[in-house]
Design a protein around this motif. Structure first.
Motif, mmCIF file in Angstrom:
data_model
loop_
_atom_site.group_PDB
_atom_site.id
_atom_site.type_symbol
_atom_site.label_atom_id
_atom_site.label_comp_id
_atom_site.label_asym_id
_atom_site.label_seq_id
_atom_site.Cartn_x
_atom_site.Cartn_y
_atom_site.Cartn_z
ATOM 1 N N GLY A 265 0.817 -1.207 0.000
ATOM 2 C CA GLY A 265 0.000 0.000 0.000
ATOM 3 C C GLY A 265 0.852 1.260 0.000
ATOM 4 N N VAL A 266 1.927 1.268 0.802
ATOM 5 C CA VAL A 266 2.849 2.405 0.810
ATOM 6 C C VAL A 266 3.492 2.570 -0.563
ATOM 7 N N ASN A 267 3.978 1.457 -1.096
ATOM 8 C CA ASN A 267 4.677 1.496 -2.382
ATOM 9 C C ASN A 267 3.770 1.971 -3.513
ATOM 10 N N THR A 268 2.551 1.430 -3.553
ATOM 11 C CA THR A 268 1.605 1.792 -4.617
ATOM 12 C C THR A 268 1.206 3.260 -4.512
ATOM 13 N N SER A 269 0.947 3.712 -3.295
ATOM 14 C CA SER A 269 0.469 5.083 -3.092
ATOM 15 C C SER A 269 1.516 6.123 -3.475
ATOM 16 N N LEU A 270 2.786 5.796 -3.265
ATOM 17 C CA LEU A 270 3.851 6.761 -3.536
ATOM 18 C C LEU A 270 4.552 6.507 -4.873
ATOM 19 N N ALA A 271 4.101 5.490 -5.616
ATOM 20 C CA ALA A 271 4.808 5.114 -6.842
ATOM 21 C C ALA A 271 4.879 6.263 -7.839
ATOM 22 N N PHE A 272 3.754 6.932 -8.103
ATOM 23 C CA PHE A 272 3.748 8.004 -9.094
ATOM 24 C C PHE A 272 4.631 9.170 -8.651
ATOM 25 N N LEU A 273 4.547 9.513 -7.362
ATOM 26 C CA LEU A 273 5.375 10.614 -6.857
ATOM 27 C C LEU A 273 6.860 10.275 -6.972
ATOM 28 N N MET A 274 7.209 9.025 -6.666
ATOM 29 C CA MET A 274 8.617 8.642 -6.753
ATOM 30 C C MET A 274 9.098 8.675 -8.204
ATOM 31 N N LEU A 275 8.287 8.152 -9.110
ATOM 32 C CA LEU A 275 8.712 8.107 -10.513
ATOM 33 C C LEU A 275 8.742 9.495 -11.144
ATOM 34 N N ASN A 276 7.692 10.283 -10.909
ATOM 35 C CA ASN A 276 7.556 11.563 -11.583
ATOM 36 C C ASN A 276 8.360 12.674 -10.907
ATOM 37 N N TYR A 277 8.342 12.715 -9.575
ATOM 38 C CA TYR A 277 8.976 13.799 -8.838
ATOM 39 C C TYR A 277 10.410 13.442 -8.406
ATOM 40 N N PHE A 278 10.560 12.290 -7.739
ATOM 41 C CA PHE A 278 11.872 11.933 -7.190
ATOM 42 C C PHE A 278 12.867 11.604 -8.309
ATOM 43 N N TRP A 279 12.411 10.808 -9.296
ATOM 44 C CA TRP A 279 13.309 10.405 -10.380
ATOM 45 C C TRP A 279 13.154 11.272 -11.628
ATOM 46 N N GLY A 280 12.113 12.070 -11.714
ATOM 47 C CA GLY A 280 11.954 12.984 -12.836
ATOM 48 C C GLY A 280 11.596 12.322 -14.151
ATOM 49 N N PHE A 281 10.904 11.169 -14.111
ATOM 50 C CA PHE A 281 10.553 10.479 -15.350
ATOM 51 C C PHE A 281 9.325 11.124 -15.992
ATOM 52 N N LEU A 410 -2.668 5.033 4.260
ATOM 53 C CA LEU A 410 -2.615 5.937 5.408
ATOM 54 C C LEU A 410 -1.167 6.280 5.762
ATOM 55 N N ALA A 411 -0.295 5.269 5.776
ATOM 56 C CA ALA A 411 1.110 5.506 6.097
ATOM 57 C C ALA A 411 1.756 6.423 5.060
ATOM 58 N N ALA A 412 1.402 6.213 3.800
ATOM 59 C CA ALA A 412 1.943 7.074 2.741
ATOM 60 C C ALA A 412 1.481 8.514 2.938
ATOM 61 N N GLY A 413 0.216 8.686 3.318
ATOM 62 C CA GLY A 413 -0.301 10.025 3.572
ATOM 63 C C GLY A 413 0.411 10.709 4.727
ATOM 64 N N LEU A 414 0.733 9.934 5.765
ATOM 65 C CA LEU A 414 1.457 10.492 6.904
ATOM 66 C C LEU A 414 2.865 10.954 6.493
ATOM 67 N N ILE A 415 3.506 10.167 5.622
ATOM 68 C CA ILE A 415 4.836 10.556 5.146
ATOM 69 C C ILE A 415 4.761 11.893 4.407
ATOM 70 N N LEU A 416 3.769 12.028 3.522
ATOM 71 C CA LEU A 416 3.628 13.268 2.757
ATOM 72 C C LEU A 416 3.317 14.449 3.673
ATOM 73 N N SER A 417 2.538 14.192 4.728
ATOM 74 C CA SER A 417 2.240 15.266 5.676
ATOM 75 C C SER A 417 3.475 15.669 6.469
ATOM 76 N N LEU A 418 4.262 14.689 6.889
ATOM 77 C CA LEU A 418 5.453 14.974 7.690
ATOM 78 C C LEU A 418 6.463 15.823 6.926
ATOM 79 N N ILE A 419 6.575 15.595 5.613
ATOM 80 C CA ILE A 419 7.560 16.354 4.841
ATOM 81 C C ILE A 419 6.933 17.579 4.173
ATOM 82 N N ALA A 420 5.624 17.787 4.461
ATOM 83 C CA ALA A 420 4.902 18.939 3.891
ATOM 84 C C ALA A 420 5.026 18.964 2.360
ATOM 85 N N PHE A 421 4.721 17.819 1.745
ATOM 86 C CA PHE A 421 4.841 17.731 0.287
ATOM 87 C C PHE A 421 3.790 18.625 -0.357
#
Length: 480
Positions: A265-281, A410-421
């Protein structure tokens, strides 16, 4: 113990033909399509195209999960104890086909109602779809232990099922992103979603009927419910379910599955952000990334049975898992210490794509082997209790897969909140410090969850020798 013998059918062939494996495995397309639709498209469609408040969409899905909490174990127990001329499982499978197809079609063709009306419409259909998917998926999955009692062959059968589940779900994603949502309106095209609903519904009905009819001829070889001197009562049901689910190996496997599902669930929820934002694909690169799931699924189809033959199920799962779950976060960890190519470097995407293809193949292989371990619990439980309860075991796992991914979200949402994405920003507008924090939370979180799941799996006790001893004990009872 005499009653136990009545519940044991003639042993099926140790190695069922490929046609039977294909029929049984192809049925998982229905669950894969439904899972992909609910995970990736439902909130997008109702929240941005139909215009329902996202909170109401989430509430509708939550209500459906509450119904799942009741329907999954009920269907599992019911299918374990059903007596019919079509056996314990097939009446449920046939009954699910048309309701699943019709309700899934209607889900993507909503009427023009008010917010309240659409909320009720979505809730009713979500409950209906998930309930009838349970009517199919739990009994169908529970056929696996009876298609073969061979320790290694069960992994092969499960490999077919996971292969078709991943391919079916991903095929619809490729259709959506590569064809149906490529018009002027893009992701907001209602016609694209309606066409998806038609194609997906037909595919789900076809998968269910092909699987049910393709395994129908094996009904005479399947076990029948053991007779009991007790009348059916809530007290008896609860006592039997407690007996079934209290086995230590099951508890280890159940907890591991819960943690696996949260990690997914964490991986799926953050997959697009990681690919598009973190890696810039780019979007095209992400589309290519999606299509390579077919390669990973094909690779896992061979990796899982091979690993079980060489190592046994528990050791194969741990070995494959250690490899997969260290490879997955490694590129992120390397990026955090500036040891990966910069975004935009031509070599970055090929490196990441190759790593993902291999890593996802290992992850699917881990799923395959761990799910096949459920089958071996059936005879262990039968030796202890005198009953075959495949349905209850698979219902517990199906419910876990459907619900705990929400904890991952939920865990993915908490991560995004903690870093103020920041919301709605282009990748280039997100500060580098924020992206670094995203990776710094993402990789360790997944690593901790995966390792915890593997530790739980290490507590599973049924190996090949124990499984064969259980079969021998049941054969001895049958011969008395």
């Amino acid at each position: 113990m005499a009653s136990t013998a009545e519940g044991v059918a003639p042993a099926p062939a140790d190695k069922p033909p490929v046609a039977l494996k294909l029929a049984h495995g192809f049925g998982s397309v229905a669950f894969g399509v439904k899972d992909g639709g609910f995970n990736y498209f439902l909130l997008l469609f109702y929240g941005t195209v139909v215009g329902v408040e996202p909170g109401l969409v989430g509430l509708a899905i939550f209500i459906a999960l509450v119904f799942d909490a009741v329907s999954d174990p009920v269907v599992g127990y019911w299918s374990d104890n059903l007596r019919s001329r079509w056996g314990r499982r097939h009446p449920f499978m046939y009954a699910a086909a048309l309701p699943v197809g019709l309700s899934y079609f209607l889900l993507w063709s909503p009427p023009e109602w008010s917010q309240t009306g659409l909320f009720i419409y979505l809730t009713v259909l979500a409950v209906t779809i998930r309930t009838f998917i349970t009517f199919y998926e739990t009994p169908s999955s529970a056929l696996l232990p009876e298609l073969s009692r061979d320790y290694e062959e069960r992994t092969s059968i499960q490999a077919y099922r996971l292969f078709f589940g991943w391919v079916g779900g991903n095929a619809m994603s490729v259709l959506m992103f590569g064809v149906l949502l490529t018009g002027p309106l893009g992701m907001r095209d209602p016609d694209g979603f309606r066409t998806y609903g038609v194609v997906a519904s037909v595919l789900m009905v076809t998968a269910i009927l092909v699987s049910a009819m393709g395994t129908h001829h094996r009904i005479p070889t399947f076990s029948k419910p053991s007779p009991s001197p007790e009348r059916f009562s809530l007290r008896r049901i609860l006592r039997e379910m407690f007996e079934i689910l209290s086995e230590r190996s099951f508890i280890a496997l159940f907890i591991a599955t819960v943690i696996f599902s949260i990690a997914l669930g964490v991986n799926t929820s953050l997959a697009f952000l990681m690919l598009n934002y973190f890696w810039g694909f780019s979007e095209f690169q992400i589309f290519i990334w999606t299509t390579t799931v077919f390669i990973s699924a094909a690779m896992s189809f061979f990796i899982a049975p091979f690993a079980v033959r060489k190592l046994g199920k528990k050791h194969a799962t741990i070995a494959l898992g250690l490899l997969a779950f260290t490879i997955q976060p490694l590129p992120v960890l390397l990026r955090l210490v500036d040891l990966m190519p910069e975004n935009g470097d031509p070599i970055l995407f090929p490196i990441m794509l190759a790593v993902n293809i291999f890593d996802l193949a290992l992850i699917i292989a881990v799923q395959t082997v761990s799910y096949s371990m459920i089958a071996d619990l059936v005879e262990s439980n039968q030796v202890r209790t005198g009953r075959r309860n495949e349905g209850v075991y698979y219902a517990a796992m199906t419910f876990t897969r459907k619900t705990t991914q929400g904890l991952g979200v939920l865990a993915a949402g908490l991560i995004l909140s903690l870093i103020a994405f920041p919301e709605g920003e282009e990748p280039s507008a997100v500060p580098q410090d924020t992206l670094w924090q995203l990776g710094a939370f993402y990789a360790p979180t997944l690593l901790i969850l995966w390792m915890a799941a593997l530790y739980c799996l290490s507590r599973y006790k049924i190996d090949k020798a124990q499984h064969e001893a259980n079969l021998a004990a049941l054969a001895e009872v049958k011969s008395d």
